[in-house]
Motif scaffolding. Structure first.
Motif, PDB file in Angstrom:
ATOM      1  N   GLU A  28     -35.238 101.431  32.633  1.00 13.98           N
ATOM      2  CA  GLU A  28     -35.646 101.920  31.319  1.00 13.98           C
ATOM      3  C   GLU A  28     -37.033 102.550  31.456  1.00 13.98           C
ATOM      4  O   GLU A  28     -37.723 102.353  32.445  1.00 13.98           O
ATOM      5  N   THR A  40     -31.671  96.002  23.647  1.00 13.49           N
ATOM      6  CA  THR A  40     -32.798  95.232  24.177  1.00 13.49           C
ATOM      7  C   THR A  40     -33.157  94.082  23.237  1.00 13.49           C
ATOM      8  O   THR A  40     -33.370  92.950  23.679  1.00 13.49           O
ATOM      9  N   ASP A  72     -30.743  94.932  31.762  1.00 13.10           N
ATOM     10  CA  ASP A  72     -30.993  95.998  30.784  1.00 13.10           C
ATOM     11  C   ASP A  72     -31.582  97.194  31.518  1.00 13.10           C
ATOM     12  O   ASP A  72     -32.758  97.182  31.831  1.00 13.10           O
ATOM     13  N   GLU A 129     -41.275 101.393  27.388  1.00 13.13           N
ATOM     14  CA  GLU A 129     -40.369 100.382  26.828  1.00 13.13           C
ATOM     15  C   GLU A 129     -40.482  99.090  27.616  1.00 13.13           C
ATOM     16  O   GLU A 129     -40.481  97.996  27.069  1.00 13.13           O
TER      17      GLU A 129
HETATM   18 MG   LIG Z   1     -33.417  99.186  25.227  1.00 11.46          MG
END
Ligand SMILES: [Mg+2]
Ligand SMILES: Nc1ncnc2c1ncn2[C@@H]1O[C@H](COP(=O)(O)OP(=O)(O)O)[C@@H](O)[C@H]1O
Length: 469
Positions: A263, A241, A331, A267
């Motif tokens: 995620e 990240t 991500d 986060e």
């Molecule tokens: Mg990450």
């Protein structure tokens, strides 16, 4: 009259209708009494299969599904930048206004602000011949990016009438076009595009210019091309990240599309907060002025996570069509692949390696295939560069998502746990990482850096290999 069907079976995000009620593949539908957004993903004579982008808890057989007659699409107009969307382009701030901190179901909000007045400068005049993708107006969307309003790729004709320069909403008519068959069409700044269909271009160029990431190890040892593809695999906490943040902040891309995919919520909150505070080192303005965030946390529905990558791609292609260099950060693609696996399981498809569906490879390939340096339909040049984080369980790169991703990306920045523990950041392991763009980019380094650049780089690599041997 909209087509409708009656729900027959429900399995998590998958809803079945008995028989064929006339829906089309990938048609967007409204499901059940809460009008949840869904998409037709399977059609057979005796079964219509729908994936629902929202929680189906409480839904019952017998409720109605209504067709919209159009594929799942994103809305394209000024207002995309400096915004945060969910996986199907619903702005999170608007959803929060409707339903509070938790995303309610069946919330019906516009993707983009339809009230806001945009300063609009028309770039065409009556009598002009326009082609697919022609730029018709310019709107300063943010201090960083001028939005180029374009003719949709499937329209061409002659300008009959244009609005005066001034302030317009995205739905105001700004141009009247006479199509080639003589009919008139009124156009606003808004166009829609189905998320699963790549936007057309005139030509694809081979890689020739680096995307300068601002990270020395990447730019020197494992360079990425504009319009190229890269993967950042690494175990938990190795810096995937952070690496993507750094690239978002320091790279020479014009526009950043950050897809936070599956995620954990805390986060993601951190990512959103950090991004909102980041300052663009080039202009001193907020980085959000040239950024769009798509947020889909692990507790949000998996089907929307599956769609989020395509929504992000389509937004990126739209800015590419204006002539910008766009970089997508996904991500993580592993969480996306897990969404595919869950949906596939519920569809009772034959699982392949580690339960992932057999089409995992073709989906990954289709995703990375949408990257490229292109000549656009309107003659401008733009690029979409894709940088996907991969988070293999336990940092084991032999698992199917990492392995299949390797087949389709040409740049591999493998993160290493022991480097990360030693706080050697970015923790890119130089022996497992590679870039296949080095040869393509050699002429650029020759002209812009130093004729000996590639030689020196290869010498460096040789020494690192010797040290390891
Ligand atoms: Mg990450
Ligand atoms: N390039 C970097 N520079 C400084 N610190 C880093 C860097 N990369 C990672 N870190 C440190 O490692 C932690 C975990 O990184 P993160 O990117 O969240 O890992 P991942 O996404 O791979 O789980 C960060 O909070 C930070 O402290």
């Amino acid at each position: 009259m909209a087509k409708t069907g009656v729900i027959y079976g429900i399995n998590g995000p998958i809803v079945h209708i008995k028989g064929d009620v006339g829906f089309e593949m990938h048609e967007m539908v409204y499901v059940g009494k809460d009008n949840l957004v869904g998409e037709v993903i399977g059609l057979a004579s005796d079964d219509t299969i729908i994936e629902v982008y929202e929680e189906t808890t409480g839904m019952k057989p017998g409720e109605i599904v209504t067709g919209t007659g159009a594929p799942v699409s994103v809305t394209l107009a000024p207002g995309i930048l400096n915004n945060i969307f969910d996986g199907i382009e619903r702005p999170l701030s608007e959803i929060a206004k409707e339903g509070g901190a938790y995303i309610g179901r069946g919330v019906n909000v516009d993707s983009l602000d339809t009230q806001k007045l945009w300063e609009t400068h028309m770039t065409v005049k009556a009598g002009d011949r326009l082609y697919p993708g022609s730029i018709i107006a310019e709107v300063p969307e943010t201090p960083a990016i001028t939005h180029k309003v374009m003719l949709p790729p499937d329209l061409e004709g002659y300008v009959i009438d244009v609005a005066a320069d001034g302030r317009y909403t995205i739905n105001d008519t700004i141009l009247t076009l006479q199509l080639l068959d003589g009919t008139e069409k009124k156009l606003s700044m808004t166009q829609k595009w189905p998320i699963r269909v790549p936007r057309p271009t005139a030509k694809r160029y081979p890689a020739s210019v680096p995307l300068i990431t601002g990270q020395r190890i990447m730019d020197t040892m494992f360079p990425l091309a504009k319009g190229g593809t890269a993967a950042i695999p690494g175990g938990f906490g190795t810096g995937k990240t952070m690496s993507q943040h750094q690239i978002a902040k320091w790279s020479d891309a014009d526009v950043i599309i950050y897809i936070g995919c599956g995620e954990r919520g805390n986060e993601m909150t951190q990512v959103l907060e950090e991004f909102s505070e980041l300052i663009d080192p080039k202009s001193g303005n907020p980085l959000m002025d040239r950024t769009t965030l798509i947020a889909n946390t692990s507790n949000m529905p998996v089907a929307a996570r599956e769609a989020s990558l395509y929504s992000g791609l389509t937004l990126a292609e739209y800015y590419r069509d204006m002539g910008y260099d766009v970089a997508i950060m996904a991500d993580s693609t592993s969480r996306w692949a897990e969404a595919l696996r869950e949906l596939s399981g519920r569809l009772e498809e034959m699982p392949a390696e580690e339960g992932f569906p057999a089409y995992l490879a073709s989906r990954l390939s289709a995703f990375y295939e949408r990257a490229g340096m292109m000549q656009n339909l309107n003659g401008t040049e733009g690029s979409v560069t894709i940088i996907g984080a991969v988070s293999p369980q336990g940092g084991d790169f032999s698992e199917p998502v990492t392995q299949n991703t390797k087949r389709f990306v040409r740049c591999f920045w493998g993160l290493d746990k022991s480097l990360a523990y030693a706080r050697h950041y970015p923790a890119i392991q130089w022996l497992t990482s590679y870039s296949e763009y080095l040869t393509d980019l050699a002429p650029w380094y020759n002209d812009h850096v130093n004729p000996k650049f590639v030689d020196y780089r290869n010498r460096l690599m040789y020494l690192l290999n010797q040290e390891a041997a």
